[in-house]
Design a protein around this motif. Structure first.
Motif, PDB file in Angstrom:
ATOM      1  N   PHE A 145       0.779  -1.360  -0.151  1.00 57.43           N
ATOM      2  CA  PHE A 145      -0.168  -0.206   0.001  1.00 57.43           C
ATOM      3  C   PHE A 145       0.847   1.273   0.161  1.00 57.43           C
ATOM      4  CE2 PHE A 145      -3.729  -2.688   1.600  1.00 57.43           C
ATOM      5  CZ  PHE A 145      -4.610  -2.062   0.661  1.00 57.43           C
ATOM      6  N   LEU A 146       2.126   1.242   0.331  1.00 59.33           N
ATOM      7  CA  LEU A 146       3.066   2.325   0.554  1.00 59.33           C
ATOM      8  C   LEU A 146       3.203   2.807  -0.997  1.00 59.33           C
ATOM      9  CD1 LEU A 146       5.764   0.995   2.965  1.00 59.33           C
ATOM     10  CD2 LEU A 146       3.661   2.680   3.311  1.00 59.33           C
ATOM     11  N   ILE A 147       3.065   2.039  -1.925  1.00 60.29           N
ATOM     12  CA  ILE A 147       3.038   2.680  -3.351  1.00 60.29           C
ATOM     13  C   ILE A 147       2.230   3.786  -3.750  1.00 60.29           C
ATOM     14  CG2 ILE A 147       2.608   2.154  -5.935  1.00 60.29           C
ATOM     15  CD1 ILE A 147       3.476  -0.957  -5.170  1.00 60.29           C
ATOM     16  N   ALA A 148       0.857   3.736  -2.970  1.00 57.88           N
ATOM     17  CA  ALA A 148      -0.097   4.849  -2.770  1.00 57.88           C
ATOM     18  C   ALA A 148       0.443   6.015  -2.438  1.00 57.88           C
ATOM     19  CB  ALA A 148      -1.488   4.391  -2.264  1.00 57.88           C
ATOM     20  N   LEU A 149       1.693   6.119  -1.929  1.00 58.37           N
ATOM     21  CA  LEU A 149       2.146   7.507  -1.546  1.00 58.37           C
ATOM     22  C   LEU A 149       2.708   8.355  -2.723  1.00 58.37           C
ATOM     23  CD1 LEU A 149       4.508   6.407   1.352  1.00 58.37           C
ATOM     24  CD2 LEU A 149       2.602   7.609   1.615  1.00 58.37           C
ATOM     25  N   ALA A 150       2.750   7.791  -3.905  1.00 51.64           N
ATOM     26  CA  ALA A 150       2.891   8.541  -5.050  1.00 51.64           C
ATOM     27  C   ALA A 150       1.727   9.562  -5.372  1.00 51.64           C
ATOM     28  CB  ALA A 150       3.257   7.611  -6.156  1.00 51.64           C
ATOM     29  N   SER A 151       0.708   9.154  -4.776  1.00 50.43           N
ATOM     30  CA  SER A 151      -0.468  10.142  -4.899  1.00 50.43           C
ATOM     31  C   SER A 151      -0.211  11.398  -4.332  1.00 50.43           C
ATOM     32  CB  SER A 151      -1.691   9.470  -4.188  1.00 50.43           C
ATOM     33  OG  SER A 151      -1.605   9.573  -2.693  1.00 50.43           O
ATOM     34  N   ILE A 152       0.502  11.753  -3.322  1.00 55.48           N
ATOM     35  CA  ILE A 152       0.875  13.055  -2.861  1.00 55.48           C
ATOM     36  C   ILE A 152       1.426  14.020  -3.845  1.00 55.48           C
ATOM     37  CG2 ILE A 152       1.341  12.163  -0.813  1.00 55.48           C
ATOM     38  CD1 ILE A 152       4.532  12.530  -1.246  1.00 55.48           C
ATOM     39  N   LEU A 153       1.615  13.533  -5.238  1.00 53.42           N
ATOM     40  CA  LEU A 153       2.298  14.360  -6.340  1.00 53.42           C
ATOM     41  C   LEU A 153       0.955  15.200  -6.826  1.00 53.42           C
ATOM     42  CD1 LEU A 153       4.580  11.921  -8.212  1.00 53.42           C
ATOM     43  CD2 LEU A 153       5.127  13.950  -6.926  1.00 53.42           C
ATOM     44  N   ILE A 154      -0.262  14.498  -6.645  1.00 49.54           N
ATOM     45  CA  ILE A 154      -1.426  15.272  -7.199  1.00 49.54           C
ATOM     46  C   ILE A 154      -1.519  16.782  -6.644  1.00 49.54           C
ATOM     47  CG2 ILE A 154      -3.976  15.039  -7.501  1.00 49.54           C
ATOM     48  CD1 ILE A 154      -3.495  11.998  -7.681  1.00 49.54           C
ATOM     49  N   PRO A 155      -1.796  16.786  -5.397  1.00 46.49           N
ATOM     50  CA  PRO A 155      -1.906  18.166  -4.789  1.00 46.49           C
ATOM     51  C   PRO A 155      -0.473  18.992  -5.215  1.00 46.49           C
ATOM     52  CG  PRO A 155      -1.454  16.740  -2.891  1.00 46.49           C
ATOM     53  CD  PRO A 155      -1.747  15.943  -4.314  1.00 46.49           C
ATOM     54  N   LEU A 156       0.636  18.474  -5.248  1.00 47.76           N
ATOM     55  CA  LEU A 156       1.888  19.240  -5.659  1.00 47.76           C
ATOM     56  C   LEU A 156       1.581  19.778  -6.855  1.00 47.76           C
ATOM     57  CD1 LEU A 156       4.684  17.202  -4.301  1.00 47.76           C
ATOM     58  CD2 LEU A 156       4.082  19.536  -3.291  1.00 47.76           C
ATOM     59  N   ILE A 157       1.280  19.006  -7.973  1.00 43.64           N
ATOM     60  CA  ILE A 157       1.078  19.544  -9.136  1.00 43.64           C
ATOM     61  C   ILE A 157       0.167  20.532  -9.265  1.00 43.64           C
ATOM     62  CG2 ILE A 157       0.199  18.929 -11.670  1.00 43.64           C
ATOM     63  CD1 ILE A 157       1.792  16.045 -11.018  1.00 43.64           C
ATOM     64  N   ILE A 158      -1.237  20.196  -8.523  1.00 45.22           N
ATOM     65  CA  ILE A 158      -2.183  21.258  -8.828  1.00 45.22           C
ATOM     66  C   ILE A 158      -1.701  22.680  -8.081  1.00 45.22           C
ATOM     67  CG2 ILE A 158      -4.340  21.978  -7.807  1.00 45.22           C
ATOM     68  CD1 ILE A 158      -5.124  18.870  -7.700  1.00 45.22           C
TER      69      ILE A 158
END
Length: 674
Positions: A8-21
């Motif tokens: 499930f730690l792979i899902a930490l990549a999702s923090i890129l979404i608010p960064l990009i926004i």
């Protein structure tokens, strides 16, 4: 730090979404024309700084929300080094105490139901793939197998309260053998109220198991039991009122009152209301009129809650046939035997001399008494041995002086025992064996209240070390006075002193002598037994009026029917139950669809004593590889198991932090601008 689900730690990549926004979001401004903007310059600069700070805080709130949400799914934990050395169990054993004492109430719920719910919680707290062993008081061989989670949950739903009980030493050995057979280590959870009579010997748990005692105990210890019933007279009289004694015990921790009723068919008769102090017993009486021909089924009942299995006592008053006593003497009948049962119509006595014996009548006798015989011929000896082979009872009073070779040959052939030297020394009896059937439940008061007989001369007894001998009455010097000896298939009762008053005062003590003769006769004819107890693996004795014609007989009641094994000895039939009866009530013996006998079965009173070990006392009784939980851990049993299995678990904290940052983001977006 470790993770139960690290993928499930792979899902930490999702923090890129608010960064990009946040990085690529360009706010568009609309041009406004003012005549003079110098006064707005400071306001604009302040709003731009505030907006930039708001964006950074919202960005951080969203990042931390995603981070803690992912960590919650990954389930981080911190393993205790001491527990990590033990490793995860290869199987989990769960013992659920389903004995009758578990009827007690924990709040408004029976503790048995609480134990079942806790067992399900334990199963669901272990990860998928864990094997489980579900145990109850029925420690049958099939319980050695381990099953998966779904089957284990299904087994728990099928468990019901049972009359069977076991002790924790047997439970521990059963689980330990499972671990040895599977060459594995396991966790063992014991969910019980931990009665004191179920844990008498300390248990030292070895390293192949980790035992988790889980005490589930009622809020209040309460129970009143009907322990036993018996008649005042050893031979109840027909067609007149006989006094029956009822023994009740309060096993609770507080004084209590109870109402006794007597049920017969559809009729209910109140007997009395009794008050019993905590831990005390009382004996009440009831008058019952008997007939020599009728068979009656009676139920005595007390009002008591919540432990109810011992509230009823079933009694079967069978039609009584006469007890037959054959007394063989040298020609002058003993006056004590002549006066015994003088006015008892239900006892038939016959006096004969050795030269007038009809040996074919031996099979019809309940007790053969040899009254001060000085010698014994081979004919009498061989027929007495045949009578013993068929399960008969013999009471021998030897003649005074030197024991004859004929009597000693008979004793050696019967039970490898013989009479020794003739001792002319006055000795008093030391006491009665109240544990044996002959004297059990005969006296309301024991020991100091019973006057004991004495002898002026007696024989010593020569017995082998393997001779199955029980002393019913012993002399003060330790020598036997009245002995019970298993001889072939029957019982031999041997007095070391003659019955004549010149040598023995036993006959003067009618309160001992008469019940003794009656119980000795009943040892063969046990059809007058009022009730039997489930779990004793005992035999039922009946005396059918006619020879059994069918090859099989049946035991029946409203809900059960089975074919038992049996053995016929003389005019008596011994039926072997082999623990096939598990419910209290009345049962019929049926041959060719005809009822030939009836008997009553009661639940064992072993579970009536509901005194429990406290958690502190359990720590002294169960030692070794054992984990005891405190009250907080017991309240959150599932969390405790997860933490014990994985260490300190943090997924709940991660979920809480994720919610906190989500709420913080909403507050920033709504109120920061103001």
């Amino acid at each position: 730090m470790q993770f139960a689900f690290p993928l499930f730690l792979i899902a930490l990549a999702s923090i890129l979404i608010p960064l990009i926004i946040h990085l690529f979001y360009f706010q568009r401004y609309r041009t406004e024309y003012f005549s003079n903007v110098s006064f707005l310059k400071e306001v604009v600069e302040q709003k731009q700084t505030r907006s930039r700070l708001q964006n950074i805080l919202v960005l951080l709130a969203r990042i931390f929300f995603l981070v803690f949400l992912v960590l919650a799914f990954a389930q981080p934990f911190l393993q205790d080094s001491s527990k990590s050395e033990q490793g995860r169990p290869d199987f989990v054993s769960i013992f659920i105490d389903n004995s009758f004492s578990m009827e007690g109430l924990s709040s408004e719920t029976p503790v048995f139901q609480v134990a079942a719910n806790r067992a399900k919680e334990i199963i669901r707290s272990y990860p998928e793939g864990t094997s489980f062993q579900i145990l109850t008081n029925q420690l049958n061989p099939a319980a050695h197998r381990v099953v998966d989670r779904d089957l284990a949950l299904g087994f728990i739903d099928e468990i019901e309260l049972s009359s069977e009980s076991t002790n924790f030493n047997q439970v521990y050995e059963f689980i330990r053998k499972t671990a040895v057979r599977q060459k594995s280590n396991g966790h063992a959870y014991w969910l019980s109220d931990f009665q004191q009579n179920a844990l008498t010997q300390p248990i030292e748990v070895d390293s192949s198991l980790t035992v988790f005692p889980v005490p589930i105990q009622p809020l209040e210890i309460r129970n009143i039991s009907i322990d036993s019933c018996w008649f005042e007279s050893p031979v109840p009289e027909a067609n007149q009122e006989n006094q029956m004694y009822i023994k009740l015990t309060n096993y609770g921790t507080a004084a209590a009152e109870s109402r006794i009723v007597w049920r017969e068919n559809e009729e209910v008769k109140p007997v009395s209301t009794v008050a019993i102090d905590a831990g005390q017993s009382i004996i009440d009486t009831i008058g019952i009129q008997l007939s020599g021909t009728e068979s009656r089924a009676l139920t005595l009942e007390v009002t008591d809650h919540p432990v109810t299995f011992d509230n009823r006592y079933y009694l079967q008053l069978n039609a009584k046939r006469k007890l037959r006593l054959l007394i063989i003497n040298e020609g002058i009948p003993n006056r004590y035997l002549q006066s015994a049962f003088q006015n008892q119509a239900m006892v038939e006595k016959k006096f004969v001399t050795p030269d007038r014996i009809v040996y074919s009548e031996f099979d019809q006798q309940d007790l053969i008494i040899l009254d001060d015989l000085e010698t014994m011929n081979t004919g009498l000896s061989s027929n007495l041995l045949r009578y013993l082979d068929e399960g008969g009872n013999v009471l021998l009073f030897p003649g005074p002086g030197i024991a004859s070779a004929g009597i000693n040959n008979f004793l050696k052939n019967a039970a490898q025992i013989s009479l020794g030297a003739w001792m002319q020394a006055e000795q008093e009896a030391l006491g009665l064996n109240y544990e044996d059937f002959v004297f059990s439940d005969v006296f309301e008061k024991q020991e100091s209240q019973v006057a004991l007989p004495s002898v002026k001369a007696y024989y010593t007894l020569n017995a082998g070390s393997r001779t199955p001998q029980t002393n019913l009455i012993r002399l003060r010097n330790g020598d036997p006075f009245i002995s019970k000896i298993h001889a072939r298939n029957g019982l031999m009762y041997l007095s070391t002193a003659p019955l004549d008053a010149q040598w023995n005062t036993l006959g003067n003590h009618a309160d001992i002598f008469i019940p003794m003769l009656y119980r000795m006769a009943l040892s063969r004819s046990q059809t007058n037994q009022l009730a039997y107890f489930i779990g004793d693996d005992q035999s039922i004795f009946i005396n059918p009026d006619q020879e059994l014609q069918a090859e099989t007989i049946e035991i029946r009641n409203e809900t059960q029917q089975f074919i038992p094994s049996y053995r016929r000895t003389g005019d008596q039939v011994e039926i072997f139950l082999h623990d096939q009866i598990g419910k209290a009530g009345f049962y019929e013996v049926v041959e060719a669809n005809k009822t030939i006998a009836r008997f009553a079965m009661n639940f064992s009173r072993y579970e009536s004593d509901v005194n429990l070990w406290s958690p502190e006392e359990l720590r002294e009784k169960i030692t070794g590889h054992t984990i005891f939980m405190n009250a907080e851990q017991m309240a959150s049993l599932g969390q405790f198991i997860q933490e014990f299995d994985r260490g300190k678990v943090f997924w709940k904290y991660c979920l809480i932090f994720a919610l906190v940052f989500l709420i913080l983001e909403s507050l920033l977006l709504r109120f920061f601008k103001n």
